[in-house]
Design a protein around this motif. Structure first.
Motif, PDB file in Angstrom:
ATOM      1  N   ALA A  80      42.177 -28.046   1.869  1.00 30.87           N
ATOM      2  CA  ALA A  80      40.833 -27.745   1.364  1.00 30.87           C
ATOM      3  C   ALA A  80      39.911 -28.948   1.511  1.00 30.87           C
ATOM      4  N   GLU A  81      40.414 -30.132   1.198  1.00 31.49           N
ATOM      5  CA  GLU A  81      39.613 -31.352   1.340  1.00 31.49           C
ATOM      6  C   GLU A  81      39.206 -31.565   2.801  1.00 31.49           C
ATOM      7  N   PHE A  82      40.127 -31.309   3.715  1.00 30.91           N
ATOM      8  CA  PHE A  82      39.839 -31.447   5.139  1.00 30.91           C
ATOM      9  C   PHE A  82      38.754 -30.459   5.571  1.00 30.91           C
ATOM     10  N   LEU A  83      38.891 -29.198   5.180  1.00 27.39           N
ATOM     11  CA  LEU A  83      37.897 -28.185   5.554  1.00 27.39           C
ATOM     12  C   LEU A  83      36.537 -28.482   4.928  1.00 27.39           C
ATOM     13  N   ARG A  84      36.522 -28.969   3.694  1.00 23.29           N
ATOM     14  CA  ARG A  84      35.256 -29.340   3.058  1.00 23.29           C
ATOM     15  C   ARG A  84      34.586 -30.498   3.795  1.00 23.29           C
ATOM     16  N   SER A  85      35.376 -31.430   4.303  1.00 25.69           N
ATOM     17  CA  SER A  85      34.790 -32.548   5.054  1.00 25.69           C
ATOM     18  C   SER A  85      34.136 -32.047   6.339  1.00 25.69           C
ATOM     19  N   LEU A  86      34.714 -31.018   6.965  1.00 27.44           N
ATOM     20  CA  LEU A  86      34.108 -30.437   8.165  1.00 27.44           C
ATOM     21  C   LEU A  86      32.782 -29.759   7.818  1.00 27.44           C
ATOM     22  N   ARG A  87      32.765 -29.043   6.715  1.00 32.11           N
ATOM     23  CA  ARG A  87      31.521 -28.394   6.288  1.00 32.11           C
ATOM     24  C   ARG A  87      30.452 -29.432   5.944  1.00 32.11           C
ATOM     25  N   ALA A  88      30.844 -30.528   5.316  1.00 35.05           N
ATOM     26  CA  ALA A  88      29.895 -31.574   4.952  1.00 35.05           C
ATOM     27  C   ALA A  88      29.286 -32.227   6.194  1.00 35.05           C
ATOM     28  N   ARG A  89      30.023 -32.219   7.295  1.00 32.57           N
ATOM     29  CA  ARG A  89      29.521 -32.791   8.546  1.00 32.57           C
ATOM     30  C   ARG A  89      28.701 -31.795   9.355  1.00 32.57           C
ATOM     31  N   GLY A  90      28.535 -30.553   8.850  1.00 32.66           N
ATOM     32  CA  GLY A  90      27.649 -29.597   9.507  1.00 32.66           C
ATOM     33  C   GLY A  90      28.302 -28.358  10.069  1.00 32.66           C
ATOM     34  N   LEU A  91      29.626 -28.197   9.929  1.00 36.17           N
ATOM     35  CA  LEU A  91      30.277 -26.990  10.411  1.00 36.17           C
ATOM     36  C   LEU A  91      29.858 -25.820   9.539  1.00 36.17           C
TER      37      LEU A  91
ATOM     38  N   MET B 162      43.433 -46.772  19.069  1.00 38.16           N
ATOM     39  CA  MET B 162      43.304 -45.344  18.841  1.00 38.16           C
ATOM     40  C   MET B 162      42.565 -45.067  17.534  1.00 38.16           C
ATOM     41  N   ASP B 163      42.708 -45.933  16.535  1.00 36.05           N
ATOM     42  CA  ASP B 163      42.018 -45.711  15.263  1.00 36.05           C
ATOM     43  C   ASP B 163      40.511 -45.659  15.436  1.00 36.05           C
ATOM     44  N   ALA B 164      39.955 -46.486  16.319  1.00 37.71           N
ATOM     45  CA  ALA B 164      38.506 -46.490  16.553  1.00 37.71           C
ATOM     46  C   ALA B 164      38.040 -45.146  17.095  1.00 37.71           C
ATOM     47  N   ARG B 165      38.815 -44.546  17.990  1.00 39.19           N
ATOM     48  CA  ARG B 165      38.459 -43.230  18.539  1.00 39.19           C
ATOM     49  C   ARG B 165      38.531 -42.152  17.473  1.00 39.19           C
ATOM     50  N   LEU B 166      39.532 -42.236  16.595  1.00 36.63           N
ATOM     51  CA  LEU B 166      39.656 -41.247  15.531  1.00 36.63           C
ATOM     52  C   LEU B 166      38.510 -41.346  14.536  1.00 36.63           C
ATOM     53  N   VAL B 167      38.041 -42.540  14.265  1.00 37.39           N
ATOM     54  CA  VAL B 167      36.897 -42.718  13.362  1.00 37.39           C
ATOM     55  C   VAL B 167      35.666 -42.027  13.944  1.00 37.39           C
ATOM     56  N   ILE B 168      35.473 -42.152  15.249  1.00 34.68           N
ATOM     57  CA  ILE B 168      34.337 -41.481  15.898  1.00 34.68           C
ATOM     58  C   ILE B 168      34.448 -39.969  15.731  1.00 34.68           C
ATOM     59  N   VAL B 169      35.629 -39.406  15.952  1.00 31.32           N
ATOM     60  CA  VAL B 169      35.835 -37.965  15.793  1.00 31.32           C
ATOM     61  C   VAL B 169      35.626 -37.557  14.347  1.00 31.32           C
ATOM     62  N   ARG B 170      36.142 -38.331  13.414  1.00 29.36           N
ATOM     63  CA  ARG B 170      36.028 -37.996  11.991  1.00 29.36           C
ATOM     64  C   ARG B 170      34.601 -38.053  11.465  1.00 29.36           C
ATOM     65  N   ASP B 171      33.756 -38.889  12.072  1.00 26.76           N
ATOM     66  CA  ASP B 171      32.410 -39.101  11.544  1.00 26.76           C
ATOM     67  C   ASP B 171      31.303 -38.385  12.312  1.00 26.76           C
ATOM     68  N   GLN B 172      31.597 -37.807  13.466  1.00 24.75           N
ATOM     69  CA  GLN B 172      30.546 -37.186  14.260  1.00 24.75           C
ATOM     70  C   GLN B 172      29.975 -35.944  13.573  1.00 24.75           C
ATOM     71  N   PRO B 173      28.663 -35.760  13.635  1.00 20.64           N
ATOM     72  CA  PRO B 173      28.063 -34.545  13.073  1.00 20.64           C
ATOM     73  C   PRO B 173      28.535 -33.319  13.854  1.00 20.64           C
ATOM     74  N   LEU B 174      28.646 -32.198  13.163  1.00 22.54           N
ATOM     75  CA  LEU B 174      29.134 -30.977  13.807  1.00 22.54           C
ATOM     76  C   LEU B 174      28.059 -29.910  13.940  1.00 22.54           C
ATOM     77  N   ASN B 175      26.804 -30.290  13.787  1.00 19.62           N
ATOM     78  CA  ASN B 175      25.727 -29.305  13.870  1.00 19.62           C
ATOM     79  C   ASN B 175      25.047 -29.294  15.238  1.00 19.62           C
ATOM     80  N   HIS B 176      25.656 -29.922  16.251  1.00 20.23           N
ATOM     81  CA  HIS B 176      25.063 -29.962  17.590  1.00 20.23           C
ATOM     82  C   HIS B 176      25.260 -28.660  18.352  1.00 20.23           C
TER      83      HIS B 176
END
Length: 126
Positions: free
Chosen positions: A70-81, A1-15
């Protein structure tokens, strides 16, 4: 399951554009340093204008402090949200203040379940 979570955590969000997001948190038992402890898990779901839902991020931490959210939301913005118009979340640990600080211009709507339930600061739900 950790491998799947890494994919979700690292995927760009600007699609695609997610004008609405839903933040939820719960506590779960996890193993840390050979001990079972309770940790906060935050899950963010993005909702498109066509009502499609997509998990944007998942993170686990010791608790639901303002800094953690806040750190979580900033990580989403950094990925393109970007251009979030509305954030739907519970009110535990002051998410409204965090949302207004990190998601500039986004409105906040408190989860309806929390309007019906008496405020319990020890509740493990979002």
């Amino acid at each position: 399951m950790d491998a799947r979570l890494v994919i979700v955590r690292d995927q760009p969000l600007n699609h695609t554009h997610f004008p609405y997001i839903h933040l939820t948190a719960t506590y779960c038992k996890v193993r840390v340093n050979h001990q079972i402890v309770s940790q906060a898990a935050i899950i963010d779901t993005g909702i498109t204008v066509d009502s499609n839902h997509e998990v944007l991020g998942v993170t686990v931490g010791d608790n639901e402090t303002l800094a953690f959210r806040a750190e979580f939301l900033r990580s989403l913005r950094a990925r393109g949200l970007a251009s979030v118009r509305l954030v739907h979340a519970g009110d535990r640990m002051g998410p409204a203040a965090t949302i207004h600080k990190v998601m500039l211009g986004a409105a906040y709507q408190r989860c309806r379940v929390h309007f019906r339930r008496p405020r319990d600061p020890m509740s493990p739900l979002c």
